[in-house]
Design a protein around this motif. Structure first.
Motif, short mmCIF file in Angstrom:
data_model
loop_
_atom_site.label_atom_id
_atom_site.label_comp_id
_atom_site.label_asym_id
_atom_site.label_seq_id
_atom_site.Cartn_x
_atom_site.Cartn_y
_atom_site.Cartn_z
N UNK A 1 -10.64 -12.13 -1.95
CA UNK A 1 -9.80 -11.39 -3.14
C UNK A 1 -9.02 -10.41 -2.58
N UNK A 2 -7.96 -10.03 -3.12
CA UNK A 2 -7.03 -8.83 -2.84
C UNK A 2 -7.62 -7.43 -2.85
N UNK B 1 -2.45 0.78 -3.40
CA UNK B 1 -1.73 -0.40 -3.40
C UNK B 1 -2.50 -1.50 -4.39
N UNK B 2 -3.69 -1.11 -4.69
CA UNK B 2 -4.42 -2.08 -5.72
C UNK B 2 -3.78 -1.84 -7.07
N UNK B 3 -3.48 -0.65 -7.55
CA UNK B 3 -3.11 -0.16 -8.67
C UNK B 3 -1.60 -0.70 -8.84
N UNK B 4 -0.90 -0.52 -7.69
CA UNK B 4 0.69 -0.73 -7.69
C UNK B 4 0.81 -2.43 -7.90
N UNK C 1 1.94 -7.86 -4.25
CA UNK C 1 1.20 -7.10 -3.50
C UNK C 1 1.67 -6.66 -2.26
N UNK C 2 1.51 -5.23 -1.91
CA UNK C 2 1.76 -4.55 -0.56
C UNK C 2 0.79 -4.10 0.21
N UNK C 3 0.63 -4.34 1.46
CA UNK C 3 -0.53 -3.84 2.22
C UNK C 3 -0.04 -3.21 3.60
#
Length: 299
Positions: free
Chosen positions: A168-169, A183-186, A146-148
């Motif tokens: 939740x993410x 970023x969710x899809x990635x 995960x990357x934010x």
């Protein structure tokens, strides 16, 4: 988020640069720039700027695109002014490109007409994977993470803490990320570790040392703030899951079918032209004897 959702923000740029009409009177066809008789409209700019770039900073993206468009148009018009568009060598290159484009368009048209028979089903791709499984081996470590990316350090820190608190993410990303959908899809995909963060060295370094489920500290890179959480690793030499590859396998098999189909189509066109006496082949030796010097003549 599509580009149309960003249009209101872009209008502020228009008002700043050109303002005299009211905001309500503006439309997507507002002219952003003119070079000679050519115009750049807002709708044209939005059509040519990627959604991800617009989502980061729509006004800056439009400003940068406009600058590039103006520079290109100035050079184009200078080329016309100096007569390069009438240069025989240039016209020959244009004609060659035109022929290539026509052939590509013909191939595309033929493939579209036979789309059903060229289609590769998921079942066909699965069968190919099972029959050739040993060919699909990871040549390096693959990771899922995960990357934010947040606009401020405060937003990034809050997002990081909420993840640690069990929120939740998806909820955290939608609340704080500059690119939530991306970023969710990635975060659902495995990628080679060498391809992670090609434009963000600080995050790449962190990703290579943190442990599974660990969340990195917040780091600044460029104008934004980032953190990463490593979710899974797949070591070099492992077999990838079929679901990673099925779309690629479908594409590979389609390309192979398409290549064979076009070769057959090309051959049939040639044979038909020969049968119709539309092709005349001259003897190469006779036609080149006088125009191509022999080795002995050059000695």
């Amino acid at each position: 988020m599509g580009y149309r959702a960003l249009v209101p923000a872009a209008f502020f740029l228009i008002l700043f640069c050109f303002g005299c009409e009211s905001f309500q009177d503006r439309s997507e066809d507002q002219v952003l720039a003119r070079v000679g008789m050519d115009e750049l409209t807002l709708s044209s700019a939005l059509d040519n700027i990627s959604t991800l770039v617009l989502e980061q900073d729509s006004i800056l993206a439009i400003q940068q695109y406009r600058s590039e468009w103006v520079e290109q148009k100035v050079m184009e018009q200078e080329a016309i002014r100096t007569g390069l568009d009438r240069n025989p060598e240039f016209l020959e290159r244009v004609d060659r490109l035109r022929r290539d484009l026509m052939i590509d368009a013909l191939k595309e048209s033929v493939l579209n007409e036979h789309e059903e028979e060229l289609n590769v089903s998921r079942e066909e791709a699965r069968n190919y994977y099972q029959a050739n499984r040993e060919r699909f081996v990871l040549n390096e470590m693959f990771v899922r993470y995960r990357h934010l990316t947040a606009r401020t350090a405060e937003d990034a820190s809050r997002a990081r803490q909420e993840l640690l608190d069990g929120i939740s993410w998806e909820e955290v990303a939608n609340r704080y990320s500059l690119q939530p959908d991306h970023q969710i899809t990635q975060s659902e995909r495995f990628i080679p570790v060498s391809m992670a963060f090609p434009d963000n060295p600080p995050m790449k370094q962190v990703l290579e040392v943190i442990g599974i489920t660990e969340i990195s500290p917040v780091r600044r890179h460029g104008d934004y703030y980032h953190f990463v959480q490593l979710l899974e690793e797949r070591p070099e030499g492992d077999h990838p899951d079929l679901e990673w590859l099925i779309n690629q396998i479908q594409e590979w098999l389609y390309m192979e079918k398409a290549r064979r189909f076009i070769n057959s189509y090309r051959r049939n066109l040639y044979l038909q032209a020969r049968a119709n006496n539309e092709i005349e082949l001259l003897d190469v030796g006779e036609t080149t004897t006088e125009s191509v010097p022999s080795n002995s003549a050059n000695e």
